[in-house]
Design an enzyme around this catalytic site. Structure first.
Site, PDB file in Angstrom:
ATOM      1  N   THR A   1       0.899  -1.159   0.000  1.00 51.93           N
ATOM      2  CA  THR A   1       0.000   0.000   0.000  1.00 51.93           C
ATOM      3  C   THR A   1       0.936   1.206   0.000  1.00 51.93           C
ATOM      4  O   THR A   1       2.023   1.143   0.585  1.00 51.93           O
ATOM      5  CB  THR A   1      -0.924   0.037   1.245  1.00 51.93           C
ATOM      6  N   HIS A   2       0.561   2.256  -0.676  1.00 48.64           N
ATOM      7  CA  HIS A   2       1.436   3.431  -0.844  1.00 48.64           C
ATOM      8  C   HIS A   2       2.761   3.047  -1.499  1.00 48.64           C
ATOM      9  O   HIS A   2       3.763   3.735  -1.304  1.00 48.64           O
ATOM     10  CB  HIS A   2       1.713   4.118   0.500  1.00 48.64           C
TER      11      HIS A   2
ATOM     12  N   SER B   1      18.296  -0.036 -26.247  1.00 47.70           N
ATOM     13  CA  SER B   1      18.664   1.378 -26.331  1.00 47.70           C
ATOM     14  C   SER B   1      19.746   1.529 -27.388  1.00 47.70           C
ATOM     15  O   SER B   1      20.596   0.656 -27.546  1.00 47.70           O
ATOM     16  CB  SER B   1      19.191   1.854 -24.979  1.00 47.70           C
TER      17      SER B   1
ATOM     18  N   LYS C   1      20.713  -2.122 -21.907  1.00 42.54           N
ATOM     19  CA  LYS C   1      19.314  -1.840 -21.640  1.00 42.54           C
ATOM     20  C   LYS C   1      18.346  -2.800 -22.309  1.00 42.54           C
ATOM     21  O   LYS C   1      18.533  -3.215 -23.445  1.00 42.54           O
ATOM     22  CB  LYS C   1      18.977  -0.422 -22.116  1.00 42.54           C
TER      23      LYS C   1
ATOM     24  N   GLU D   1       5.014   0.687 -21.368  1.00 40.73           N
ATOM     25  CA  GLU D   1       4.918   2.155 -21.265  1.00 40.73           C
ATOM     26  C   GLU D   1       3.868   2.703 -22.227  1.00 40.73           C
ATOM     27  O   GLU D   1       3.098   3.611 -21.897  1.00 40.73           O
ATOM     28  CB  GLU D   1       6.277   2.795 -21.561  1.00 40.73           C
TER      29      GLU D   1
END
Ligand code: ARG
Length: 463
Positions: free
Chosen positions: A160-161, A282, A288, A295
């Site tokens: 949570t949070h 990348s 990467k 996304e």
């Protein structure tokens, strides 16, 4: 600049054709050609009904129906020449029909208007998309169920949070998304059922004096019934709004899952490994592997909800019945539909391909004092302590572990008893992550048995 010839479809009272800018703002053929098949289906049903009612001859109806199939095949094979001067798909199809079959083509538009025609075509198009969305959501649910089944008892931190809260299982977390998509599925089905009334035969706005049979065209096009008010039939775009809001809520769910995949696939988390098929590299950093698909899915809600907002605003304040503003409905829905389908397909692929890293999940599950609530609950059960006091005692033990730089199960019994004298050795049995999740047996809880129960229930629902 003017176009000297007036429109062949409605130009009777016009001496001159439209200005080029007028044509540019007015024409919708650039996008509504996507409804060609629906337009031809609607016209074929209308022609058959006109003949059955004795409004046109059987011969003319047959000529029209055959000619429309020729038009459709030209469109499908890419030989059809679209004309902006003919404004939209409806007039492009009819004009080509006239070239192919001659005079009978002019009888097709009897007892009909482009207003009920476009409402019908667009509804048929949206209905097809709802059916496609249903299939895509079902497939994604299947993919999530597969993940949940494989890791029904794999422990991981629940947050949570985005702070460690209590341990949960991987299966439980996957099944949370199954629940969301299940609601999306039911929204898709509700929307389809509610929209399934035929506007055809409402004509321009008032109905028609010809003895048409609206039940017949409704049935031929797979509608449940004709819509009951002609003014509403031609001005209603609720079905498009419901499509967009259903898509928006689903896109919110996809975006939340996408966000988790972005976090989980980072080097700091390593909860999941995304497949090469759904990752990118990348151009400068050789190490990467980026979660671009996730996304982009995360971002899709922007344009989908944007479309929903745009159409809401187009429709608000429009007087009855049809206004040309309504032509602005299609591009929003087309774009949202394309991107919703793409997001669903990409998420489906990513979910099926990804692998959860059981060890990283387990290592993270025990950190952050994730079994502190279990300790407090033990104090309530074993020592009959009020929960608020147990919370306080546990808080002190957490502070002690933090100071000692260890986890709760690493404290000694003596250390625990220095905070509260009645704590016994038995407390250690509830401090492991596995014991914690196994104890959450309340309905809908994270205990592996509960998770498997929910997986089985969903398998039954889908069967
Ligand atoms: N292209 C138009 C649209 O999408 C078709 C309906 C035109 N109706 C009219 N009365 N001008 O809305």
């Amino acid at each position: 600049m003017t176009n000297s010839s007036s429109n062949a479809m409605w130009g009777g009272r016009f001496a001159a054709g439209p200005d080029a800018i007028m044509e540019a703002i007015n024409a919708s053929i650039g996008f509504d050609k996507r409804m060609a098949r629906q337009d031809i289906d609607g016209s074929r049903a209308h022609a058959s009904m006109l003949a059955a009612q004795g409004i046109i001859t059987d011969t003319d109806a047959e000529t029209i129906r055959e000619g429309l199939l020729t038009v459709l095949s030209e469109i499908e094979t890419g030989t059809f020449e679209y004309s902006a001067a003919l404004e939209d798909i409806h007039m492009n199809v009819e004009a080509r029909l006239k070239e192919i079959v001659g005079e009978p083509a002019g009888r097709l538009h009897t007892a009909r208007s482009r207003n009920d025609q476009v409402a019908t075509d667009f509804k048929l198009w949206v209905r097809d998309q709802l059916d496609a969305a249903e299939g895509a959501i079902l497939s994604l649910i299947e993919g999530l169920l597969g993940q949940a089944e494989a890791g029904a008892d794999w422990v991981m931190p629940g947050f949570t949070h985005l702070q460690t809260a209590q341990p949960v299982t991987w299966g439980h977390h996957m099944m949370a998304y199954v629940e969301m998509l299940g609601r999306d599925l039911s929204r898709v089905r509700d929307a389809r059922a509610r929209m399934n009334e035929s506007p055809l035969g409402a004509a321009a706005l008032a109905g028609t004096s010809f003895p048409i049979d609206r039940d017949a065209t409704a049935q031929a096009l797979g509608f449940d019934r004709p819509s009951a008010n002609s003014l509403d039939a031609v001005s209603d775009r609720d079905f498009a709004l419901e499509f967009l809001s259903t898509a928006s809520i689903c896109a919110v769910h996809l975006s939340r899952l996408a966000e988790e995949l972005v976090i989980w696939s980072s080097a700091q988390f390593r909860f999941v490994t995304l497949s090469d098929r759904f990752s990118t590299g990348s151009s400068i950093m050789p190490q990467k592997k980026n979660p671009d698909a996730a996304e982009l899915i995360r971002a899709k809600i922007g344009r989908i909800f944007g479309a929903n907002t745009a159409l809401m605003i187009v429709l608000k304040g429009l007087p009855l019945a049809y206004s040309k503003d309504m032509q602005e409905d299609k591009e929003q829905v087309f774009d949202a539909a394309d991107n919703w389908m793409l997001a669903l397909a990409a998420m489906d692929g990513m979910v099926r391909d990804m692998s959860a890293n059981r060890d990283s999940l387990a290592a993270a599950a025990g950190s952050g004092f994730s079994t502190a609530t279990d300790l407090a609950d033990w104090c309530v059960r074993a020592l009959n302590m009020p929960f608020r006091d147990a919370h306080h005692v546990t808080g002190s033990l957490v502070a002690m572990a933090e100071k000692e730089n260890c986890d709760l199960p690493d404290l000694t019994l003596a250390q625990m008893q220095s905070v509260h004298g009645e704590i016994t050795q038995d407390v250690f049995s509830v401090l492991t992550v596995d014991a914690s999740v196994a104890s959450r047996t309340s309905f809908g809880g994270t205990a592996p048995d509960q998770v498997r129960h929910q997986i089985a229930r969903w398998r039954e629902v889908l069967a």
